[in-house]
Design a protein around this motif. Structure first.
Motif, PDB file in Angstrom:
ATOM      1  N   LYS A 203      73.993  18.467  28.554  1.00  0.00           N
ATOM      2  CA  LYS A 203      73.172  17.698  29.597  1.00  0.00           C
ATOM      3  C   LYS A 203      71.879  17.392  29.406  1.00  0.00           C
ATOM      4  N   SER A 204      71.172  18.410  28.778  1.00  0.00           N
ATOM      5  CA  SER A 204      69.724  18.127  28.627  1.00  0.00           C
ATOM      6  C   SER A 204      69.516  17.268  27.411  1.00  0.00           C
ATOM      7  N   THR A 205      70.303  17.631  26.282  1.00  0.00           N
ATOM      8  CA  THR A 205      70.384  16.849  25.150  1.00  0.00           C
ATOM      9  C   THR A 205      70.841  15.311  25.268  1.00  0.00           C
ATOM     10  N   LEU A 216      63.246  17.610  26.961  1.00  0.00           N
ATOM     11  CA  LEU A 216      63.668  18.588  27.581  1.00  0.00           C
ATOM     12  C   LEU A 216      64.187  19.684  26.797  1.00  0.00           C
ATOM     13  N   ARG A 217      63.970  21.019  27.249  1.00  0.00           N
ATOM     14  CA  ARG A 217      64.423  22.130  26.370  1.00  0.00           C
ATOM     15  C   ARG A 217      65.995  22.283  26.319  1.00  0.00           C
ATOM     16  N   THR A 218      66.379  22.183  25.132  1.00  0.00           N
ATOM     17  CA  THR A 218      67.777  22.541  24.842  1.00  0.00           C
ATOM     18  C   THR A 218      68.117  24.066  24.430  1.00  0.00           C
ATOM     19  N   THR A 231      70.035  27.297  29.746  1.00  0.00           N
ATOM     20  CA  THR A 231      68.487  26.718  29.399  1.00  0.00           C
ATOM     21  C   THR A 231      67.748  26.284  30.308  1.00  0.00           C
ATOM     22  N   THR A 232      68.314  25.044  31.225  1.00  0.00           N
ATOM     23  CA  THR A 232      67.870  24.346  32.189  1.00  0.00           C
ATOM     24  C   THR A 232      67.936  25.430  33.611  1.00  0.00           C
ATOM     25  N   THR A 233      66.711  25.629  34.090  1.00  0.00           N
ATOM     26  CA  THR A 233      66.726  26.399  35.182  1.00  0.00           C
ATOM     27  C   THR A 233      66.403  25.641  36.637  1.00  0.00           C
ATOM     28  N   ILE A 249      69.895  12.642  36.989  1.00  0.00           N
ATOM     29  CA  ILE A 249      69.318  14.201  37.288  1.00  0.00           C
ATOM     30  C   ILE A 249      69.878  15.137  36.577  1.00  0.00           C
ATOM     31  N   ASP A 250      69.173  15.853  35.775  1.00  0.00           N
ATOM     32  CA  ASP A 250      69.422  17.153  34.876  1.00  0.00           C
ATOM     33  C   ASP A 250      69.526  18.335  35.928  1.00  0.00           C
ATOM     34  N   THR A 251      70.536  19.181  35.638  1.00  0.00           N
ATOM     35  CA  THR A 251      70.905  20.159  36.642  1.00  0.00           C
ATOM     36  C   THR A 251      71.055  21.503  35.798  1.00  0.00           C
TER      37      THR A 251
END
Ligand SMILES: Nc1nc2c(ncn2[C@@H]2O[C@H](COP(=O)(O)OP(=O)(O)OP(=O)(O)O)[C@@H](O)[C@H]2O)c(=O)[nH]1
Ligand SMILES: [Mg+2]
Ligand SMILES: [Zn+2]
Length: 330
Positions: A203-205, A216-218, A231-233, A249-251
């Motif tokens: 998702k973040s990638t 964004l951190r992956t 990874t995503t908090t 929206i990243d989750t």
């Protein structure tokens, strides 16, 4: 990550309003009508009737904001009525529900056929929740660069057909190679889209690939378990580039998708292809489990309804039965 250094100048007159764009658990960031971002806490008791939620305010909410105190932190004092929201429980018997996002135009589930493989029950629970809460849903199949050979191609084709024939938009992409991203960008244009999915599906990638400059951190995929590392908090809304690009929206990745407030009689309504066929069942209170003259069972036998979808339907029914027992205390 977006800039969190927030300076509020006299130009902002309070009280004012805006949209919640980040939810860290301890505080929220609200983008005000004038484009400024402000850190907020909540004041007051915001609850959805009858449901206990871990987060009374969610990303996507349109809120009223009071003037910030000397520490620069303001208070959310009002949530405007939501046009919709997506909600889940972490497990069947967990009493608390979590609102993933509100006021969205599209709930997109990012799935992968490999590394990790997304379970069809998980996909179907997500889609059923979107149906129940009236949110248009789509599937984004990520990591298609990892598929090779005829067998994989056939699998991708069959998977895509399964869901597109029900009526869901299916978009195969690779955040890594860029394949399909133009189609995705076009589809997301002008919409507020929620991205959900298991940890590690990318998702973040994907969001990094859609928004140049965003980092964004992956995280890596655990070799031992073939799952992501959570990874995503926290959830965060980002604007997509271009005129009327929309926002996304990243989750945090989720393991399960426990349904909230489903009624056993209504579960079939949330499986569109099953519901359509159920009009021909002999009994109008048919549960499609063992009744004579059940058109759904017949369609499953004839493979007009996929076994995997029917199994997901049964798994939700089963969960609701367990739930009822649990609530009755035996
Ligand atoms: N081969 C391949 N790997 C990908 C692709 N997209 C993401 N990945 C990799 O998958 C891993 C997980 O990616 P993330 O973006 O952190 O996944 P996520 O869904 O945000 O995970 P959580 O934040 O934990 O929910 C990373 O190692 C990525 O490099 C892709 O299209 N192809
Ligand atoms: Mg992530
Ligand atoms: Zn039936």
């Amino acid at each position: 990550m977006q800039n969190t250094d927030i300076s509020i100048t006299e130009e902002t007159s309070f009280p004012t309003g805006g949209r919640v764009i980040r939810n860290t658990g301890s505080h929220y960031v609200v983008k005000l009508e004038n484009g400024k971002e402000i850190t907020c806490k909540i004041k007051g008791n915001f609850r959805i009737k009858g449901i206990r939620t871990t987060n009374p305010v969610s990303v996507g909410d349109i809120v009223g904001v009071s003037a910030p105190g000397p520490d620069g932190v303001a208070f959310i004092n009002e949530i405007l009525p939501r046009t919709n929201y997506i909600i889940r429980r972490s497990s069947n018997l967990s009493k608390e529900a979590h609102i993933i996002a509100s006021n969205v135009d599209l709930a997109a589930l990012v799935v992968t056929l490999v590394h990790p493989q997304t379970a069809t029950t998980f996909i179907d629970r997500f889609l059923a929740t979107a149906e129940a809460y009236d949110v248009p849903a789509a599937l984004i199949i990520n990591k298609v660069d990892l598929l090779s050979g005829e067998e994989d191609a056939e699998y991708l084709e069959a998977f895509s057909y399964l869901y597109s024939s029900i009526g869901y938009k299916v978009i195969p992409v690779s955040a890594r190679s860029g394949k399909g991203l133009d189609v995705l960008r076009e589809y997301l244009r002008g919409k507020i889209t929620l991205l959900s999915g298991n940890s590690g599906v990318g998702k973040s990638t994907l969001i990094n690939a859609l928004i140049p400059g965003l980092k964004l951190r992956t995280g890596d995929i655990s070799e031992a378990h073939d799952t992501g590392m959570h990874t995503t908090t926290f959830s965060e809304l980002f604007e997509l580039p271009g005129e009327n690009g929309g926002s996304i929206i990243d989750t945090p990745g989720v393991r399960g998708f426990g349904t909230v407030d489903f009624d056993r009689q209504n579960v079939a309504h949330y499986f569109p292809e099953l519901f359509k066929v159920s009009a021909s069942c002999r009994f109008n209170n048919c549960t499609h489990t063992n009744e004579p003259g059940c058109a759904v069972l017949e369609a499953v036998r004839e493979q007009r309804i996929a076994h995997s979808r029917y199994n997901s339907y049964l798994s939700i029914l089963e969960e609701l039965k367990e739930d009822e027992k649990y609530r009755k205390g035996y």
